[in-house]
Design a protein around this motif. Structure first.
Motif, short mmCIF file in Angstrom:
data_model
loop_
_atom_site.label_atom_id
_atom_site.label_comp_id
_atom_site.label_asym_id
_atom_site.label_seq_id
_atom_site.Cartn_x
_atom_site.Cartn_y
_atom_site.Cartn_z
N ASP A 130 0.86 -1.32 -0.29
CA ASP A 130 0.14 0.30 0.23
C ASP A 130 0.72 1.40 0.15
O ASP A 130 0.53 2.39 -0.63
CB ASP A 130 -0.86 0.10 1.04
CG ASP A 130 -2.10 -1.12 1.13
OD1 ASP A 130 -2.35 -1.57 -0.35
OD2 ASP A 130 -2.71 -1.49 2.13
N HIS A 142 1.78 1.97 -3.67
CA HIS A 142 1.58 2.10 -4.44
C HIS A 142 0.96 3.60 -3.79
O HIS A 142 0.89 4.19 -5.18
CB HIS A 142 0.25 0.89 -3.64
CG HIS A 142 -1.04 1.72 -4.94
ND1 HIS A 142 -0.75 0.98 -6.57
CD2 HIS A 142 -1.92 1.62 -5.19
CE1 HIS A 142 -2.22 1.19 -7.64
NE2 HIS A 142 -2.65 1.64 -6.41
N GLU A 143 1.34 3.95 -3.18
CA GLU A 143 0.17 5.20 -2.10
C GLU A 143 1.31 6.39 -3.15
O GLU A 143 0.70 7.59 -4.03
CB GLU A 143 0.53 5.52 -0.44
CG GLU A 143 0.01 6.72 -0.34
CD GLU A 143 -0.16 6.69 0.76
OE1 GLU A 143 0.29 8.00 1.13
OE2 GLU A 143 -0.51 5.72 1.47
N VAL A 189 0.25 6.92 -6.89
CA VAL A 189 -0.36 7.50 -6.64
C VAL A 189 -0.16 9.34 -6.41
O VAL A 189 -1.26 10.04 -7.39
CB VAL A 189 -2.06 7.45 -5.90
CG1 VAL A 189 -2.81 8.11 -5.48
CG2 VAL A 189 -1.99 5.71 -5.94
N GLY A 233 0.41 3.58 -12.81
CA GLY A 233 0.45 2.50 -11.35
C GLY A 233 1.51 1.51 -10.93
O GLY A 233 3.10 2.31 -11.25
N GLU A 277 -4.89 -6.80 -5.07
CA GLU A 277 -5.20 -6.03 -6.55
C GLU A 277 -4.21 -5.77 -8.05
O GLU A 277 -4.43 -4.75 -8.17
CB GLU A 277 -5.49 -4.46 -6.36
CG GLU A 277 -6.89 -4.79 -4.99
CD GLU A 277 -7.46 -3.76 -4.36
OE1 GLU A 277 -7.26 -1.95 -5.57
OE2 GLU A 277 -8.00 -3.39 -3.29
N TYR A 278 -3.23 -6.81 -7.68
CA TYR A 278 -2.46 -6.92 -8.52
C TYR A 278 -2.94 -7.59 -9.92
O TYR A 278 -2.72 -8.84 -9.69
CB TYR A 278 -0.73 -7.34 -8.63
CG TYR A 278 -0.03 -5.65 -7.95
CD1 TYR A 278 0.95 -5.34 -8.09
CD2 TYR A 278 -0.26 -5.91 -6.50
CE1 TYR A 278 1.34 -4.09 -8.21
CE2 TYR A 278 0.47 -4.58 -5.85
CZ TYR A 278 1.76 -3.46 -6.32
OH TYR A 278 1.63 -2.98 -5.70
N GLU A 279 -2.73 -7.67 -10.91
CA GLU A 279 -3.02 -7.51 -12.22
C GLU A 279 -1.39 -8.06 -12.94
O GLU A 279 -0.44 -8.00 -13.12
CB GLU A 279 -4.13 -7.61 -13.35
CG GLU A 279 -3.58 -6.79 -13.97
CD GLU A 279 -3.79 -6.62 -15.32
OE1 GLU A 279 -4.31 -6.84 -16.35
OE2 GLU A 279 -4.56 -5.03 -14.29
N ARG A 314 -0.40 -2.96 -10.61
CA ARG A 314 -1.85 -3.05 -10.23
C ARG A 314 -2.24 -1.35 -10.82
O ARG A 314 -0.98 -0.62 -9.98
CB ARG A 314 -1.52 -2.44 -8.86
CG ARG A 314 -2.99 -1.81 -7.63
CD ARG A 314 -2.21 -2.26 -6.33
NE ARG A 314 -3.62 -0.87 -5.83
CZ ARG A 314 -3.33 -0.98 -4.41
NH1 ARG A 314 -2.87 -1.57 -3.87
NH2 ARG A 314 -4.64 -0.29 -3.58
N ARG A 315 -2.64 -0.59 -11.54
CA ARG A 315 -3.36 0.80 -11.73
C ARG A 315 -3.75 1.64 -10.78
O ARG A 315 -4.23 1.26 -9.73
CB ARG A 315 -4.52 0.51 -12.83
CG ARG A 315 -4.78 1.30 -13.66
CD ARG A 315 -5.49 1.59 -14.69
NE ARG A 315 -5.76 -0.23 -15.19
CZ ARG A 315 -4.83 0.48 -16.23
NH1 ARG A 315 -4.20 1.51 -16.61
NH2 ARG A 315 -4.65 -0.92 -17.35
N ASN A 316 -3.00 2.51 -11.06
CA ASN A 316 -3.83 3.89 -10.51
C ASN A 316 -5.29 3.42 -9.74
O ASN A 316 -5.16 4.21 -11.17
CB ASN A 316 -3.51 5.45 -9.96
CG ASN A 316 -1.74 5.41 -9.81
OD1 ASN A 316 -1.09 4.35 -9.33
ND2 ASN A 316 -0.50 5.88 -10.38
N GLN A 317 -6.18 4.05 -9.76
CA GLN A 317 -7.55 4.32 -9.44
C GLN A 317 -7.38 6.05 -9.25
O GLN A 317 -7.23 6.54 -9.22
CB GLN A 317 -8.57 3.21 -8.50
CG GLN A 317 -8.60 2.02 -8.23
CD GLN A 317 -8.46 1.12 -9.70
OE1 GLN A 317 -9.25 2.05 -10.05
NE2 GLN A 317 -8.09 -0.14 -9.65
#
Length: 73
Positions: free
Chosen positions: A18, A21-22, A25, A32, A50-52, A70-73
């Protein structure tokens, strides 16, 4: 990224993922986070976080790497 075996199951991996990822973002040019793992046992955790799966490659019979995103939302 890694968590010592004795500390597994305490939410540390999620906190590390997290935090990375932050950073993504809040970095405007980033779309991502991409990661690679060479341990098949990490795949379920990465997907849970949430990684594809993007794909995999076998370098030789003893070495496979998996790419995830993992794409940024």
């Amino acid at each position: 990224l890694g968590v010592r075996h004795a500390a597994r199951g305490q939410g540390m991996a999620r906190a590390l993922f997290d935090a990375v990822h932050e950073l993504s973002v809040f970095s405007p040019p980033s779309a991502g986070v991409t990661l690679c793992t060479e341990l098949e046992s990490n795949l379920a955790l990465c997907q849970h976080l949430e990684y594809e799966m993007l794909g995999s490659a076998s370098v030789d019979s003893a070495f496979t790497t998996w790419g995830m995103y993992r794409r940024n939302q």
